[in-house]
Scaffold this motif. Structure first.
Motif, PDB file in Angstrom:
ATOM      1  N   GLN A 114       0.793  -1.224   0.000  1.00  0.00           N
ATOM      2  CA  GLN A 114       0.000   0.000   0.000  1.00  0.00           C
ATOM      3  C   GLN A 114       0.828   1.279   0.000  1.00  0.00           C
ATOM      4  OE1 GLN A 114      -2.543  -0.042   3.427  1.00  0.00           O
ATOM      5  NE2 GLN A 114      -0.908  -0.493   4.865  1.00  0.00           N
ATOM      6  N   SER A 115       2.044   1.233   0.527  1.00  0.00           N
ATOM      7  CA  SER A 115       2.869   2.444   0.556  1.00  0.00           C
ATOM      8  C   SER A 115       3.965   2.437  -0.499  1.00  0.00           C
ATOM      9  CB  SER A 115       3.499   2.607   1.947  1.00  0.00           C
ATOM     10  OG  SER A 115       4.343   1.499   2.238  1.00  0.00           O
ATOM     11  N   LEU A 116       3.902   1.475  -1.424  1.00  0.00           N
ATOM     12  CA  LEU A 116       4.961   1.317  -2.422  1.00  0.00           C
ATOM     13  C   LEU A 116       4.457   1.685  -3.809  1.00  0.00           C
ATOM     14  CD1 LEU A 116       6.357  -2.109  -1.182  1.00  0.00           C
ATOM     15  CD2 LEU A 116       7.391   0.128  -0.830  1.00  0.00           C
ATOM     16  N   PRO A 117       5.346   2.168  -4.686  1.00  0.00           N
ATOM     17  CA  PRO A 117       4.944   2.458  -6.061  1.00  0.00           C
ATOM     18  C   PRO A 117       4.487   1.193  -6.770  1.00  0.00           C
ATOM     19  CG  PRO A 117       7.102   3.423  -5.550  1.00  0.00           C
ATOM     20  CD  PRO A 117       6.757   2.499  -4.426  1.00  0.00           C
ATOM     21  N   ARG A 118       3.379   1.275  -7.492  1.00  0.00           N
ATOM     22  CA  ARG A 118       2.834   0.094  -8.179  1.00  0.00           C
ATOM     23  C   ARG A 118       3.829  -0.494  -9.159  1.00  0.00           C
ATOM     24  NH1 ARG A 118       1.834  -3.882 -10.194  1.00  0.00           N
ATOM     25  NH2 ARG A 118      -0.160  -4.770 -10.911  1.00  0.00           N
ATOM     26  N   GLU A 119       4.625   0.349  -9.805  1.00  0.00           N
ATOM     27  CA  GLU A 119       5.559  -0.154 -10.821  1.00  0.00           C
ATOM     28  C   GLU A 119       6.724  -0.934 -10.222  1.00  0.00           C
ATOM     29  OE1 GLU A 119       6.606   4.200  -9.930  1.00  0.00           O
ATOM     30  OE2 GLU A 119       4.783   3.020 -10.272  1.00  0.00           O
ATOM     31  N   LYS A 120       6.812  -0.958  -8.904  1.00  0.00           N
ATOM     32  CA  LYS A 120       7.908  -1.692  -8.257  1.00  0.00           C
ATOM     33  C   LYS A 120       7.705  -3.196  -8.319  1.00  0.00           C
ATOM     34  CE  LYS A 120      10.427  -1.892  -3.830  1.00  0.00           C
ATOM     35  NZ  LYS A 120      11.754  -1.545  -4.364  1.00  0.00           N
ATOM     36  N   VAL A 121       6.473  -3.634  -8.597  1.00  0.00           N
ATOM     37  CA  VAL A 121       6.167  -5.060  -8.511  1.00  0.00           C
ATOM     38  C   VAL A 121       5.310  -5.503  -9.689  1.00  0.00           C
ATOM     39  CG1 VAL A 121       4.107  -4.672  -7.095  1.00  0.00           C
ATOM     40  CG2 VAL A 121       5.282  -6.854  -6.952  1.00  0.00           C
ATOM     41  N   LYS A 122       5.469  -6.761 -10.054  1.00  0.00           N
ATOM     42  CA  LYS A 122       4.614  -7.402 -11.055  1.00  0.00           C
ATOM     43  C   LYS A 122       3.810  -8.485 -10.338  1.00  0.00           C
ATOM     44  CE  LYS A 122       7.940  -6.360 -14.667  1.00  0.00           C
ATOM     45  NZ  LYS A 122       8.872  -5.641 -13.757  1.00  0.00           N
ATOM     46  N   ILE A 123       2.497  -8.354 -10.408  1.00  0.00           N
ATOM     47  CA  ILE A 123       1.616  -9.261  -9.685  1.00  0.00           C
ATOM     48  C   ILE A 123       1.050 -10.303 -10.647  1.00  0.00           C
ATOM     49  CG2 ILE A 123      -0.430  -9.451  -8.226  1.00  0.00           C
ATOM     50  CD1 ILE A 123      -0.053  -6.508  -7.488  1.00  0.00           C
ATOM     51  N   SER A 124       1.243 -11.559 -10.308  1.00  0.00           N
ATOM     52  CA  SER A 124       0.740 -12.688 -11.093  1.00  0.00           C
ATOM     53  C   SER A 124      -0.407 -13.324 -10.311  1.00  0.00           C
ATOM     54  CB  SER A 124       1.869 -13.703 -11.316  1.00  0.00           C
ATOM     55  OG  SER A 124       1.368 -14.939 -11.775  1.00  0.00           O
ATOM     56  N   VAL A 125      -1.569 -13.439 -10.954  1.00  0.00           N
ATOM     57  CA  VAL A 125      -2.766 -13.928 -10.277  1.00  0.00           C
ATOM     58  C   VAL A 125      -3.355 -15.126 -11.018  1.00  0.00           C
ATOM     59  CG1 VAL A 125      -5.109 -13.365  -9.494  1.00  0.00           C
ATOM     60  CG2 VAL A 125      -3.308 -11.626  -9.394  1.00  0.00           C
ATOM     61  N   LYS A 126      -3.669 -16.181 -10.263  1.00  0.00           N
ATOM     62  CA  LYS A 126      -4.428 -17.310 -10.797  1.00  0.00           C
ATOM     63  C   LYS A 126      -5.876 -17.180 -10.355  1.00  0.00           C
ATOM     64  CE  LYS A 126      -1.545 -20.164  -8.888  1.00  0.00           C
ATOM     65  NZ  LYS A 126      -0.493 -19.174  -8.615  1.00  0.00           N
ATOM     66  N   PHE A 127      -6.791 -17.621 -11.192  1.00  0.00           N
ATOM     67  CA  PHE A 127      -8.212 -17.543 -10.869  1.00  0.00           C
ATOM     68  C   PHE A 127      -8.896 -18.814 -11.336  1.00  0.00           C
ATOM     69  CE2 PHE A 127      -8.077 -16.410 -15.297  1.00  0.00           C
ATOM     70  CZ  PHE A 127      -9.263 -16.886 -15.818  1.00  0.00           C
TER      71      PHE A 127
END
Length: 332
Positions: free
Chosen positions: A70-83
């Motif tokens: 929540q306090s970090l820049p979004r571009e700092k991470v790549k989120i991989s999601v399974k559904f």
């Protein structure tokens, strides 16, 4: 942190990713504060891939990641999601849903729980046998066009499904179990991925802890722990598998590294198109895993490891019979 390309069409990512499942589900209780601290430590070390699923703790894992980021820049991470994996209130597995409407519905909830406007890699957890894979991939492709998804991945898909999916839209990567104990992808799936320019995000690189060097015959998995029903952890199989671990430990000791580092380094050495996911729930385990990036295995080391842990030496399947039947990757 060194980087690797996530397939021909995917982004450059850290050479290791962090699998977050165990922070919420399937491996027994986890400490929330330590889990968040581990995510922060991973990001500080240069890991930029966080892997989750909307069914890990029925949304708990996505909310945990949102809190950590929540306090970090979004571009700092790549989120991989399974559904797509369906569960009842007791946590039982009750099916798979790859319908186009389900794709968009699940995505909407994940975006909200994660507190983000896009997901970097979105993938169906298992191929839905009731829905043509082209329909599922086409629906995710619609979400790519709309800007909600950056890249399309797959999970535990077989070679034929990979070809069908890639004909609809570029596939960045296949998430699939790959380790010294699980080498089934080498015969057909890995060559097809390389032909199509699809990367591999390898989960289970420590075989649910068996290859960590920290498991013992006296250690018992709890009732809410996946390993309590995993064939490889059952009496008879466990002792045979831990004997293989001890053989690997001898090689690791000779190089001054841990068993876990040897196992992760072996996966890293199988190709620049493979990104291991480490399922660390604690900072000390994360630190150990990161040490694998400094391990160099030469041809003699790799030959010795193969001799210590032959391809088909592991005792027991990687899932029970019911779960194995759901794996498209196991049914060519």
């Amino acid at each position: 942190m060194t980087t690797r390309q996530l397939g021909k069409q995917g982004p450059a990512v850290s050479a290791l990713g962090l699998g977050c499942m165990g922070m919420s589900d399937l491996y027994g209780p986890a400490d929330r504060g330590e889990s968040i601290a581990t995510i922060h430590a991973a990001l500080d070390a240069g890991i930029d891939v966080l892997d989750t699923g909307d069914f890990y703790g029925m949304g708990h894992n996505e909310l945990l990641i949102q809190e950590a980021l929540q306090s970090l820049p979004r571009e700092k991470v790549k989120i991989s999601v399974k559904f797509g994996a369906l569960r009842d209130p007791a946590g039982n597995w009750i099916g798979m849903d790859g319908r186009p409407a389900a794709v968009k519905n699940a995505l909407a909830y994940s975006l909200k729980r994660l507190g983000t406007d896009h997901i970097d890699v979105y993938r169906l957890a298992r191929i839905d046998p009731q829905v043509p894979v082209e329909d599922t991939i086409g629906a995710i492709a619609d979400m790519v066009k709309a800007g909600y998804v950056r890249h399309i991945g797959m999970s535990e898909a077989g070679a034929a499904s990979l070809r069908r999916a890639a004909a609809v839209h570029a596939i960045s990567d296949l998430q699939i179990e790959y380790s010294l104990f699980s080498r089934g992808i080498e015969a057909e799936i890995l060559p097809v991925c390389r032909e199509l320019g699809i990367g591999i995000t390898a989960y289970g690189v420590l075989s649910r802890g068996l290859l960590s060097g920290h498991w013992s015959p006296e250690r018992h998995a709890g009732t809410r722990d996946f390993r309590s029903i995993s064939p490889r952890f059952q009496d008879g199989n466990l002792e045979r598998n831990l004997a293989l671990v001890e053989a690997l430990r001898g090689i690791a000791n000779s190089k001054g590294i841990s068993v876990a580092q040897a196992a992760i380094a072996w996966v890293l050495a199988q190709g620049e198109d493979i990104i291991p996911l480490v399922g660390a729930r604690r900072r000390d385990r994360l630190t150990e895993a990161l040490g694998a990036l400094d391990v160099e295995l030469d041809a003699a080391d790799l030959q010795a490891i193969s001799a210590a842990v032959p391809t088909d030496a592991v005792a027991g399947n990687r899932y029970n019979d019911h779960a194995m039947a759901l794996l498209d990757s196991e049914h060519p």
